[in-house]
Scaffold this motif. Structure first.
Motif, short mmCIF file in Angstrom:
data_model
loop_
_atom_site.label_atom_id
_atom_site.label_comp_id
_atom_site.label_asym_id
_atom_site.label_seq_id
_atom_site.Cartn_x
_atom_site.Cartn_y
_atom_site.Cartn_z
N VAL A 9 -49.19 -4.09 66.10
CA VAL A 9 -48.47 -5.36 66.10
C VAL A 9 -47.21 -5.18 66.95
CG1 VAL A 9 -47.35 -7.11 64.70
CG2 VAL A 9 -49.38 -5.93 63.84
N ASP A 10 -46.98 -6.10 67.88
CA ASP A 10 -45.90 -5.95 68.85
C ASP A 10 -44.94 -7.16 68.77
OD1 ASP A 10 -47.12 -3.61 70.74
OD2 ASP A 10 -48.69 -5.01 70.12
N SER A 11 -43.67 -6.88 68.96
CA SER A 11 -42.65 -7.94 68.95
C SER A 11 -41.81 -7.84 70.21
CB SER A 11 -41.76 -7.78 67.71
OG SER A 11 -40.68 -8.68 67.77
N ARG A 12 -41.38 -9.03 70.73
CA ARG A 12 -40.52 -9.04 71.92
C ARG A 12 -39.05 -8.91 71.53
NH1 ARG A 12 -44.44 -12.98 73.90
NH2 ARG A 12 -45.54 -12.06 75.69
N GLU A 13 -38.78 -8.80 70.25
CA GLU A 13 -37.42 -8.59 69.75
C GLU A 13 -37.38 -7.33 68.91
OE1 GLU A 13 -34.88 -10.42 70.58
OE2 GLU A 13 -36.04 -11.97 71.63
N PRO A 14 -36.27 -6.59 68.94
CA PRO A 14 -36.16 -5.44 68.04
C PRO A 14 -36.40 -5.90 66.60
CG PRO A 14 -34.39 -5.40 69.64
CD PRO A 14 -35.07 -6.73 69.81
N ARG A 15 -37.09 -5.06 65.84
CA ARG A 15 -37.44 -5.50 64.48
C ARG A 15 -37.63 -4.31 63.56
NH1 ARG A 15 -42.23 -9.70 62.62
NH2 ARG A 15 -42.27 -9.09 60.40
N ASP A 16 -37.21 -4.51 62.32
CA ASP A 16 -37.47 -3.55 61.27
C ASP A 16 -38.68 -4.01 60.46
OD1 ASP A 16 -35.38 -1.70 61.70
OD2 ASP A 16 -33.95 -3.12 60.83
N PHE A 17 -39.76 -3.23 60.49
CA PHE A 17 -40.93 -3.53 59.67
C PHE A 17 -40.73 -2.84 58.32
CE2 PHE A 17 -42.51 -3.98 64.00
CZ PHE A 17 -43.23 -5.17 63.92
N ASN A 18 -40.68 -3.65 57.25
CA ASN A 18 -40.37 -3.11 55.92
C ASN A 18 -41.62 -2.58 55.21
OD1 ASN A 18 -41.74 -5.34 54.76
ND2 ASN A 18 -39.86 -6.60 54.96
N GLU A 19 -41.41 -2.13 53.98
CA GLU A 19 -42.50 -1.55 53.21
C GLU A 19 -43.59 -2.57 52.92
OE1 GLU A 19 -43.11 1.57 52.37
OE2 GLU A 19 -41.33 2.17 53.51
N ASP A 20 -43.22 -3.83 52.65
CA ASP A 20 -44.22 -4.85 52.42
C ASP A 20 -45.09 -5.06 53.65
OD1 ASP A 20 -43.33 -5.25 49.86
OD2 ASP A 20 -42.04 -6.96 50.38
N ASP A 21 -44.45 -5.04 54.83
CA ASP A 21 -45.20 -5.20 56.08
C ASP A 21 -46.19 -4.05 56.27
OD1 ASP A 21 -43.70 -7.45 56.60
OD2 ASP A 21 -42.23 -6.39 57.85
N GLN A 41 -48.13 -15.73 52.95
CA GLN A 41 -48.77 -15.85 54.27
C GLN A 41 -49.69 -14.64 54.54
OE1 GLN A 41 -45.95 -16.56 57.38
NE2 GLN A 41 -47.53 -17.13 58.88
N GLN A 42 -49.23 -13.46 54.11
CA GLN A 42 -50.03 -12.25 54.31
C GLN A 42 -51.31 -12.29 53.48
OE1 GLN A 42 -47.37 -9.00 53.45
NE2 GLN A 42 -46.04 -9.45 55.22
N ARG A 43 -51.20 -12.75 52.23
CA ARG A 43 -52.39 -12.86 51.38
C ARG A 43 -53.38 -13.87 51.95
NH1 ARG A 43 -48.98 -13.04 45.73
NH2 ARG A 43 -48.48 -10.80 45.64
N SER A 44 -52.82 -14.94 52.50
CA SER A 44 -53.66 -15.96 53.11
C SER A 44 -54.41 -15.38 54.30
CB SER A 44 -52.81 -17.15 53.55
OG SER A 44 -53.62 -18.11 54.22
N ALA A 45 -53.71 -14.54 55.07
CA ALA A 45 -54.34 -13.90 56.23
C ALA A 45 -55.47 -12.97 55.79
CB ALA A 45 -53.30 -13.12 57.03
N LEU A 46 -55.21 -12.22 54.69
CA LEU A 46 -56.24 -11.32 54.17
C LEU A 46 -57.47 -12.10 53.72
CD1 LEU A 46 -54.06 -8.81 52.08
CD2 LEU A 46 -55.29 -8.32 54.20
N ALA A 47 -57.22 -13.22 53.01
CA ALA A 47 -58.34 -14.03 52.53
C ALA A 47 -59.13 -14.63 53.69
CB ALA A 47 -57.82 -15.14 51.61
N SER A 48 -58.42 -15.16 54.69
CA SER A 48 -59.09 -15.77 55.83
C SER A 48 -59.90 -14.75 56.61
CB SER A 48 -58.07 -16.44 56.76
OG SER A 48 -57.38 -17.47 56.10
#
Length: 514
Positions: free
Chosen positions: A144-156, A14-21
């Motif tokens: 980038v913002d989230s309405r829930e607590p979240r761990d953004f990992n290395e890939d993110d 999904q991330q690669r698709s976003a980059l391409a788009s």
């Protein structure tokens, strides 16, 4: 239920698709706000978050403006402007250049968070800096913002950094294109103003390279001469000049040095075939190294001025001629009167001599529009009137070329006449062995320069009881010249010599002119 490996693969896809788009959009769109908004939408979808925004760093570097975003309540995008607080997550990202992650702002104790984040229900966020172009400050922050607590990992984080760099490239391209278009508009507007100015002035305007090879002629030139734009190029413009004036124009161009303007007066043929006098003037345009790139010039109609000057010269010549005739009449009347009266012949001679001196000056003035009156010519004229040219071996006249103005010449001529008359009757032109030296030189510098004229007679015998300094001539020297010409005079003599000095202020800083 998907395994963690499948979930990771799906997220990466999904991330690669976003980059391409986004890459495709950034190449096609010319609207920066559209690019920024779509960037927020794509990154929000790729990371499966509720909101995203781009915060632009203002020019002063002290404020962040929410320029684009998705998922926010009204009143945020395009309106919120935050201070660049070093205690905020955004300030930390700008100061360090590294991504800043907050898993849960409710428990975060490192930063202070803006109220609009809390009002929009933000719990977790990650900031990535959007770098600027070459030698430019950062464009801003991608958050980038989230309405829930979240761990953004290395890939993110890796994805976000790549995405932010791609976004930075798109922003830089758009800014560069915008600056280029702005510069093009500015140049076009400047060219329009210049063209309007050039085409609106009455002069005939042109541009030329070395040697008088024209590269452009204004519409005024074309309208006036009837030449087309192409016919006037190179040396075609010479065809519009009077045949007798073309050699002078070619010679003027062959002698220019690029340091002084080019000037000349030539007759230019109009579209009806009539020639009128114009003044051509051109100035060099220099490059950074001081070399001449090209010449910019104008041709100004001076035909009426030339006609008026010719009429004025004719009138002045006629006036001078009539003045000489009038002096001749006065001389004749005085001569007849003196002959009829029992007055001494010496008085008759003096009166007639002074009138004749004035007549000679009028003759010089009548020709002054054609040839300047020089000091040497004025002195020689008076000495020739005393038949001193037969005593050339006893007379020395020497000095630099000095022009005498019309306001000076008559008074100075009378003084020279008195000196020459005195020398003929009593001094160096009368006595055997007498010698006359007349010389002049420039003294001083700049605006303080003066001309010192010295009249010296040597080898003469001066009686002990001689009353030098008396009479009309010496009154002229001692009183009239200082008063009328703001001059300094001196008179000295010994047993066998006499010397008179006259100091006159020189006009101008370069030419010798009194």
């Amino acid at each position: 239920m998907k395994s963690s490996s499948d979930q990771r693969s799906s997220a990466l896809l999904q991330q690669r698709s976003a980059l391409a788009s986004f890459g495709e959009l950034s190449l096609k769109s010319e609207d920066l706000d559209e690019i920024l908004t779509e960037a927020c939408r794509l990154v929000s979808e790729a990371l499966d978050t509720d909101m995203a925004k781009v915060m632009e760093l203002r020019d002063d570097g002290n404020f962040l403006f929410v320029r684009a975003g998705v998922g926010w309540k009204p009143g945020v995008v395009g309106e919120v402007c935050l201070s660049r607080d070093p205690g905020s997550s955004e300030g930390r990202a700008l100061d360090t250049g590294a991504p800043v992650i907050s898993r849960d702002i409710a428990t975060e104790d490192r930063f202070e968070f803006a109220e609009f984040l809390k009002e929009n229900g933000v719990r977790a966020l990650v900031n990535v800096i959007i770098i600027g172009g070459h030698e430019k400050p950062p464009f801003g922050i991608l958050q980038v913002d989230s309405r829930e607590p979240r761990d953004f990992n290395e890939d993110d984080i890796s994805f976000l950094r790549t995405y932010a760099n791609l976004l930075a490239a798109a922003v830089d391209r758009m800014q560069t294109d915008s600056e280029r278009r702005s510069e093009q508009r500015r140049l076009a507007a400047s060219e329009l103003r210049l063209r309007t100015l050039v085409e609106g002035i009455p002069q005939l305007v042109w541009r030329s390279t070395a040697g008088g090879n024209w590269s452009w002629a204004s519409p005024q030139w074309q309208d006036y001469t009837g030449q087309s734009g192409g016919e006037s190029l190179k040396r075609g413009w010479l065809d519009a000049l009077h045949p007798d004036d073309r050699p002078a124009a070619i010679e003027a161009w062959s002698s220019v040095d690029g340091e002084t303007p080019l000037e000349g007066e030539y007759r230019i043929r109009d579209a009806a075939g009539d020639y009128k006098w114009h003044q051509l003037r051109a100035a060099p345009a220099l490059d950074e190294e001081g070399a001449v790139n090209e010449w910019f010039g104008t041709a100004t109609d001076i035909d009426e001025l030339r006609r008026l000057q010719t009429e004025q010269q004719t009138l002045v010549a006629e006036l001078q001629h009539r003045t000489r005739n009038l002096i001749g009449v006065v001389d004749s009347v005085i001569g007849q009167t003196l002959r009829g009266a029992s007055l001494p012949g010496e008085l008759r001679s003096k009166v007639q001599g002074r009138l004749q001196a004035l007549s000679r000056v009028q003759g010089l003035l009548s020709q002054s529009h054609q040839e300047s009156i020089t000091l040497e010519r004025l002195i020689t004229l008076e000495l020739e009137a005393m038949a001193a040219d037969r005593l050339d071996d006893r007379i020395a006249v020497a000095g630099p070329h000095v022009c005498v103005g019309e306001t000076t010449v008559q008074t100075l001529a009378l003084v020279l006449h008195e000196l020459a008359t005195n020398a003929r009757k009593y001094g160096a032109l009368k006595q055997d062995g007498g010698r006359l030296k007349v010389g002049w030189e420039s003294v001083g510098e700049g605006r303080s320069r003066s001309l010192v004229l010295t009249w010296r007679e040597e080898g003469i015998s001066i009686a002990a009881d001689a009353e030098l300094g008396a009479g009309f001539g010496f009154a002229l020297i001692k009183r009239a010249i200082p008063h009328q010409l703001n001059a300094k005079t001196g008179l000295a003599f010994g047993a066998d010599w006499l010397e008179c000095t006259i100091e006159l202020r020189l006009k101008g800083e370069h030419n010798l002119h009194v």
